[in-house]
Write a protein that holds these residues in place. Structure first.
Motif, PDB file in Angstrom:
ATOM      1  N   VAL A  60       3.421  18.559   6.560  1.00 23.08           N
ATOM      2  CA  VAL A  60       1.973  18.548   6.408  1.00 23.08           C
ATOM      3  C   VAL A  60       1.501  17.144   6.776  1.00 23.08           C
ATOM      4  CG1 VAL A  60       0.062  18.699   4.772  1.00 23.08           C
ATOM      5  CG2 VAL A  60       1.967  20.306   4.612  1.00 23.08           C
TER       6      VAL A  60
ATOM      7  N   VAL B 259      10.424   1.419   6.887  1.00 21.05           N
ATOM      8  CA  VAL B 259       9.041   1.030   6.603  1.00 21.05           C
ATOM      9  C   VAL B 259       8.983  -0.085   5.552  1.00 21.05           C
ATOM     10  CG1 VAL B 259       6.785   1.814   5.809  1.00 21.05           C
ATOM     11  CG2 VAL B 259       8.181   3.301   7.253  1.00 21.05           C
TER      12      VAL B 259
ATOM     13  N   ASP C 142       0.838  -1.202   0.000  1.00 22.11           N
ATOM     14  CA  ASP C 142       0.000   0.000   0.000  1.00 22.11           C
ATOM     15  C   ASP C 142       0.876   1.257   0.000  1.00 22.11           C
ATOM     16  OD1 ASP C 142      -1.764   2.042   0.494  1.00 22.11           O
ATOM     17  OD2 ASP C 142      -2.975   0.881   1.915  1.00 22.11           O
TER      18      ASP C 142
ATOM     19  N   ARG D 187       0.250   4.122   0.608  1.00 21.55           N
ATOM     20  CA  ARG D 187      -0.053   5.112   1.644  1.00 21.55           C
ATOM     21  C   ARG D 187       0.817   4.949   2.885  1.00 21.55           C
ATOM     22  NH1 ARG D 187      -6.203   4.407   2.567  1.00 21.55           N
ATOM     23  NH2 ARG D 187      -5.373   2.308   2.700  1.00 21.55           N
ATOM     24  N   TYR D 188       1.433   3.741   3.066  1.00 21.09           N
ATOM     25  CA  TYR D 188       2.380   3.614   4.180  1.00 21.09           C
ATOM     26  C   TYR D 188       3.539   4.580   3.965  1.00 21.09           C
ATOM     27  CZ  TYR D 188       0.219  -0.515   6.260  1.00 21.09           C
ATOM     28  OH  TYR D 188      -0.639  -1.371   6.897  1.00 21.09           O
TER      29      TYR D 188
ATOM     30  N   LEU E 127       8.498  -4.147   6.423  1.00 26.05           N
ATOM     31  CA  LEU E 127       7.172  -4.652   6.050  1.00 26.05           C
ATOM     32  C   LEU E 127       7.296  -5.806   5.069  1.00 26.05           C
ATOM     33  CD1 LEU E 127       4.836  -1.549   5.581  1.00 26.05           C
ATOM     34  CD2 LEU E 127       4.751  -3.315   7.325  1.00 26.05           C
TER      35      LEU E 127
ATOM     36  N   PHE F  79       8.384   6.931  15.872  1.00 22.64           N
ATOM     37  CA  PHE F  79       8.777   7.134  14.470  1.00 22.64           C
ATOM     38  C   PHE F  79       8.499   8.562  14.034  1.00 22.64           C
ATOM     39  CE2 PHE F  79       8.195   7.045   9.904  1.00 22.64           C
ATOM     40  CZ  PHE F  79       9.123   6.134   9.456  1.00 22.64           C
TER      41      PHE F  79
ATOM     42  N   ARG G 173       3.568   7.209   2.057  1.00 19.07           N
ATOM     43  CA  ARG G 173       3.076   8.586   2.109  1.00 19.07           C
ATOM     44  C   ARG G 173       2.918   9.057   3.541  1.00 19.07           C
ATOM     45  NH1 ARG G 173      -2.186   9.622  -1.356  1.00 19.07           N
ATOM     46  NH2 ARG G 173      -2.051  11.630  -0.320  1.00 19.07           N
ATOM     47  N   THR G 174       2.364   8.154   4.373  1.00 20.03           N
ATOM     48  CA  THR G 174       2.193   8.508   5.782  1.00 20.03           C
ATOM     49  C   THR G 174       3.552   8.781   6.421  1.00 20.03           C
ATOM     50  OG1 THR G 174       0.248   7.097   5.905  1.00 20.03           O
ATOM     51  CG2 THR G 174       1.257   7.718   7.985  1.00 20.03           C
ATOM     52  N   ALA G 175       4.506   7.872   6.166  1.00 20.41           N
ATOM     53  CA  ALA G 175       5.837   8.053   6.755  1.00 20.41           C
ATOM     54  C   ALA G 175       6.454   9.359   6.285  1.00 20.41           C
ATOM     55  CB  ALA G 175       6.724   6.871   6.382  1.00 20.41           C
ATOM     56  N   ALA G 176       6.296   9.695   4.985  1.00 16.31           N
ATOM     57  CA  ALA G 176       6.862  10.940   4.459  1.00 16.31           C
ATOM     58  C   ALA G 176       6.187  12.139   5.116  1.00 16.31           C
ATOM     59  CB  ALA G 176       6.711  10.998   2.948  1.00 16.31           C
ATOM     60  N   SER G 177       4.873  12.051   5.324  1.00 14.48           N
ATOM     61  CA  SER G 177       4.184  13.187   5.940  1.00 14.48           C
ATOM     62  C   SER G 177       4.595  13.357   7.401  1.00 14.48           C
ATOM     63  CB  SER G 177       2.660  13.005   5.832  1.00 14.48           C
ATOM     64  OG  SER G 177       2.189  12.186   6.878  1.00 14.48           O
ATOM     65  N   LEU G 178       5.158  12.285   7.981  1.00 19.82           N
ATOM     66  CA  LEU G 178       5.662  12.385   9.350  1.00 19.82           C
ATOM     67  C   LEU G 178       7.099  12.898   9.354  1.00 19.82           C
ATOM     68  CD1 LEU G 178       4.293   9.004  10.748  1.00 19.82           C
ATOM     69  CD2 LEU G 178       3.357  11.286  11.124  1.00 19.82           C
ATOM     70  N   GLY G 179       7.637  13.194   8.190  1.00 18.32           N
ATOM     71  CA  GLY G 179       8.961  13.780   8.106  1.00 18.32           C
ATOM     72  C   GLY G 179      10.068  12.798   7.762  1.00 18.32           C
ATOM     73  N   ALA G 180       9.720  11.559   7.400  1.00 19.29           N
ATOM     74  CA  ALA G 180      10.759  10.578   7.092  1.00 19.29           C
ATOM     75  C   ALA G 180      11.268  10.761   5.663  1.00 19.29           C
ATOM     76  CB  ALA G 180      10.218   9.172   7.285  1.00 19.29           C
TER      77      ALA G 180
ATOM     78  N   SER H 173       4.500  14.494  14.940  1.00 21.67           N
ATOM     79  CA  SER H 173       5.470  14.936  13.944  1.00 21.67           C
ATOM     80  C   SER H 173       5.453  16.460  13.824  1.00 21.67           C
ATOM     81  CB  SER H 173       5.169  14.282  12.597  1.00 21.67           C
ATOM     82  OG  SER H 173       4.001  14.833  12.038  1.00 21.67           O
TER      83      SER H 173
ATOM     84  N   HIS I 134       4.666  -3.574  11.625  1.00 21.29           N
ATOM     85  CA  HIS I 134       5.861  -4.229  12.153  1.00 21.29           C
ATOM     86  C   HIS I 134       6.383  -3.554  13.411  1.00 21.29           C
ATOM     87  CE1 HIS I 134       7.273  -0.963   9.639  1.00 21.29           C
ATOM     88  NE2 HIS I 134       8.476  -1.080  10.126  1.00 21.29           N
TER      89      HIS I 134
ATOM     90  N   PRO J 150      13.121   9.689   2.041  1.00 21.70           N
ATOM     91  CA  PRO J 150      12.945   8.461   1.250  1.00 21.70           C
ATOM     92  C   PRO J 150      13.826   7.316   1.750  1.00 21.70           C
ATOM     93  CG  PRO J 150      13.090  10.345  -0.197  1.00 21.70           C
ATOM     94  CD  PRO J 150      13.355  10.859   1.192  1.00 21.70           C
TER      95      PRO J 150
ATOM     96  N   PHE K  71       2.076   1.269  11.262  1.00 25.00           N
ATOM     97  CA  PHE K  71       3.038   0.322  10.695  1.00 25.00           C
ATOM     98  C   PHE K  71       2.915  -1.002  11.442  1.00 25.00           C
ATOM     99  CE2 PHE K  71       5.309   4.499  10.099  1.00 25.00           C
ATOM    100  CZ  PHE K  71       4.865   4.657   8.804  1.00 25.00           C
TER     101      PHE K  71
ATOM    102  N   GLU L 156       8.567  14.861   2.629  1.00 21.94           N
ATOM    103  CA  GLU L 156       8.985  14.780   4.026  1.00 21.94           C
ATOM    104  C   GLU L 156       9.443  16.127   4.580  1.00 21.94           C
ATOM    105  OE1 GLU L 156      10.484  13.423   1.490  1.00 21.94           O
ATOM    106  OE2 GLU L 156      12.675  13.645   1.587  1.00 21.94           O
TER     107      GLU L 156
END
Lengths: 582, 219
Positions: free
Chosen positions: B85, A492, A471, A473-474, A496, B106, A476-483, B158, B97, A485, B95, B81
């Motif tokens: 937003v 992630v 998916d 969106r995992y 996974l 995270f 995308r979610t991680a990127a929106s949290l500031g992670a 975040s 895992h 690439p 996640f 990132e």
């Protein structure tokens, strides 16, 4: 309308990210080069000597002399016919058996376990199964022993040809043992792309039986998805060497064996007709693929009326039942082949009509096993190196694909199959010539590279689907949290996909372990793996010694496969949400 | 925990098209800090595409023009990132895992080096989500409502400057939906986050909130 227009596609990212991305963009090119270069260079290197050109061996001018020698060879026509008959028989039977088994099993509760049962069989090297089968069906083999003397009355092995029978039937059976499970797994995988379960429900609500519904509704949709694997099976069956060495007729042998035999001849003048035979092998495979394509068209046309004639077919049910029984028999044969190998490896004394050894010695088995230390380490080293290299390349390609503006087309899938469609002998021959010129023959690195050619496509094919199915969106979610690439990738995606990654590595490792011809050619006979040793010994060594080799050859990829299943289960024992990735 | 006030989320002349078909026609919106603007429209009208554009995850198949600003900063060209937003989807997308606590950790910036401090932030967030002591739990062992609350907390940890909501209430049953809605709006208002909500359920619109219907733009 007067507003400032920003082009957002191809967003210029900030420096760190962009350098990472630029490096990744090279991944597909690098990967293609690494695994197609040996194939292309090898084919050229085979073509030239086939027409008499190889200055290093005194062939300075182009000529048709090698072809004349090849055609004048006694039994040449028989060799070609044998190649064609065994190749087509194995492919046709595997396709019919695999599709029939799927038609029989799909939707039944037992089908869920089909994959788990077949996967270990798939990790067993061809040559090991061939050796086990030889132990089984030889005149003095386990089958005859089990039935003698109480049923057959034989107290001596009967004087009949089984292994090496001129028709090549044991070769075909050995190929089926591997190709049926392979095609079944490919078909089950392809079914995920088709809403098979619901369409089957619809067909059955229209009064079609399970099997006939499957044949009429699902097969036409699934076939295009398994076409490339079927072509790979065809190419492999036509040009296999190791299985043919163990089980095939020796005089005249199939074309590929003929080429290898001449190539290994001490008299280097045989080199030229050997190259011609290797080229002919390429022609045979290409021609067979065209013929198969014609067969596909013919079957599609011939069955069009049957498809819509409304028959709800009771016959299909019994036909698939019969096919499933044949598949069951093949499975029993495969298991018996492996058990027989294991028995021989710990046998001390096993006189002819006895059903089981009369004296056992595990200690001797272990002692023989320790004689394999070098071959085992080399097998492990080559397998692990080729797998890890392939993994890095494949992950880079998949990660680049996820960020690339355009998804890869069907063309790249065909490129991926090139090493599986071109007969090994046709390019290994030339590749070896090149390696000798570079003084690289026999080098460990050369063997690893040639293994990589075969390991990479399998690793890519088994990892690409689960990777693409994750998916998005995992991420995308991680990127929106500031992670970043890189962090999304490492924290992630990799975790996974741990299970599919490890399974893909196990598949790749098994492919490396099973390579006979590539090891022989790139290693120039100096790099010994369990497989090259086992095939060499199969020609006539003590069965107890062969048994130990074949068993080690089977056990190694099996352990790796088990580890690939168990490790994620342990790591994620307390993460129920990870079961979906199973 | 109070965060500094943020700037407004400003969309200027945002136009998105797919294969020549206009999905979002020249859109100008300013979402004030603490305000929640709702974008409505039938499925397939491009609501989620708009959020993908704002969060920087627009598929390359789309062509988009216009700009997105948070406060004074134009983030149109930033990597996803770097935009800060936050986005919540229909599914919680915890996640699978990682443990509940690790999911939250995270999201905390790497600059917060002190492990004790990170742990405290996680605990405080869990307490706020009425899930105290859930750090070591497997996300799969939580109920739908609990998972949704963890997902919200993860986004808030975040330290986003704006919040995007992609139908995050639609998977929950009626009772939970109301509770979760109030929780999300309360946290967004407390932190002064400009919030853009995408939904097809009129009941999701916060009281007195502005509504933009994407269909209105399509001629």
């Amino acid at each position: 309308m007067g507003a400032t227009v920003h082009e957002v596609n191809g967003v210029p990212l900030r420096a760190g990210t962009s350098r990472w991305r630029r490096a990744l963009a090279w991944a597909p090119v690098l990967t293609m080069t690494v695994f197609l270069l040996p194939v292309v260079a090898g084919v050229v290197g085979t073509l030239l000597p086939a027409f008499g050109y190889l200055p290093a061996l005194g062939g300075g001018t182009l000529s048709l002399e090698p072809w004349r020698t090849l055609c004048a060879q006694p039994g040449f026509a028989t060799s070609v016919l044998l190649t064609l008959s065994t190749g087509f028989a194995a492919t046709l039977l595997s396709v019919v058996l695999a599709l029939g088994l799927c038609a029989f099993a799909y939707g039944r509760p037992s089908a869920r376990r089909l994959g788990a049962v077949l996967a270990p069989l798939l990790s067993t090297p061809h040559s090991a199964l061939a050796i086990g089968l030889a132990f089984l069906v030889a005149p003095s083999g386990w089958l005859v022993r089990a039935l003698s003397p109480w049923l057959t009355g034989w107290t001596l092995p009967p004087d009949v040809a089984t292994v090496g029978h001129p028709s090549g039937w044991p070769l075909v059976v050995a190929l089926l043992l591997k190709e049926v499970p392979y095609l079944v797994l490919m078909t089950l995988g392809a079914l995920n792309q088709v809403p098979a379960a619901r369409q089957l429900d619809v067909a059955r609500s229209l009064g079609y039986g399970r099997s006939v519904a499957w044949l009429k509704v699902i097969v036409p949709q699934v076939y295009p998805q398994i076409r490339l694997p079927i072509y790979a099976v065809l190419a492999f069956s036509l040009s296999v060497v190791d299985v043919a060495l163990v089980l095939g007729p020796g005089n005249p042998p199939p074309l590929s064996v003929l080429a290898v035999r001449w190539f290994a001849d001490a008299d280097i003048r045989w080199y030229f007709p050997a190259a011609a035979a290797a080229c002919l092998q390429l022609v045979v495979v290409a021609g067979s693929m065209v013929a198969w394509l014609g067969l596909e068209r013919f079957v599609a046309r011939a069955t069009r009326g049957w498809l819509v004639a409304g028959g709800r077919g009771g016959a299909a049910a019994s036909a698939t039942m019969l096919i499933a029984s044949v598949c069951g028999l093949l499975f029993v044969l495969a298991v018996a082949a492996i058990v027989g190998m294991a028995l021989w490896s710990v046998a001390e004394q096993w006189r002819f009509p006895d059903a089981l050894p009369s004296a056992w010695s595990v200690a001797n088995g272990v002692r023989r096993l320790s004689g394999l230390a070098t071959a085992t380490w080399q097998t492990l080293g080559i397998g692990i190196a080729a797998t890890l290299l392939a993994l890095v390349l494949v992950l880079a390609c998949l990660e680049n694909e996820a960020r690339a503006p355009r998804p890869p087309g069907l063309g790249s899938l065909w490129l991926l199959y090139v090493p599986l469609l071109v007969p090994q002998i046709a390019f290994l021959f030339g590749a070896q010539v090149l390696l000798v010129r570079l003084a690289w023959d026999g080098a460990f690195a050369a063997v690893i590279w040639v293994h990589l050619v075969f390991v990479l496509p399998y690793l890519f094919l088994s990892l690409a689907d689960p990777w693409r199915a994750l998916d998005p969106r995992y991420a995308r979610t991680a990127a929106s949290l500031g992670a970043s690439p890189a962090r999304v990738f490492a924290r992630v995606k990799l975790p996974l996909l741990l299970r599919p990654i490890l399974i893909a590595c196990a598949v790749a490792f098994a492919v490396s372990v099973s390579q006979y011809l590539p090891t022989l050619f790139a290693g120039n006979g100096r790099v010994a793996t369990l497989t090259t040793e086992a095939v060499t010994l199969a020609a006539g060594a003590d069965r107890r010694v062969i048994g130990v080799h074949a068993l080690a050859q089977t056990a190694l990829p099996l352990f790796v496969y088990l580890a690939a299943v168990i490790v994620p289960a342990i790591v994620y024992a307390r993460r129920r949400g990870m079961e979906r990735w199973g | 925990m109070s965060e500094s006030q943020h700037g407004a989320l400003r969309l200027t002349q945002v136009r998105i098209e797919l294969a020549g078909r206009e999905l979002v026609p020249a859109l100008d919106v300013v979402v004030a800090p603490g305000e929640c603007v709702t974008v409505m429209g039938p499925s397939g009208c491009g609501k989620s595409t708009l959020l993908a554009f704002i969060s920087g995850a627009l598929d390359a198949a789309f062509r988009a023009t216009g700009s997105v600003c948070v406060g004074d900063e134009d983030i149109t060209r930033c990597a996803p990132e770097q935009r800060r937003v936050g986005i919540l989807f229909q599914d919680d997308l915890l996640f699978p895992h990682l443990s509940v606590g690790d999911n939250l950790s995270f999201a905390i910036a790497a600059q917060v080096l002190d492990r004790v401090e990170r742990g405290q932030r996680v605990s405080r967030a869990l307490a706020e989500a009425e899930l105290p002591g859930f750090e070591a739990r497997d996300p799969a062992s939580l109920s739908g409502g609990q998972r949704a609350r963890v997902a919200l907390m993860r986004t808030l940890l975040s330290a986003p400057r704006a919040l995007l909501l992609d139908e995050p209430f639609s998977r929950l049953d009626a009772q939970l939906r109301g509770d979760f809605r109030r929780l999300v709006f309360r946290h967004a208002a407390e932190r002064g986050l400009p919030t853009l909500l995408v939904t097809h359920d009129p009941a999701d619109v916060p009281p007195g909130g502005r509504v933009i219907t994407l269909d209105d733009f399509v001629k």
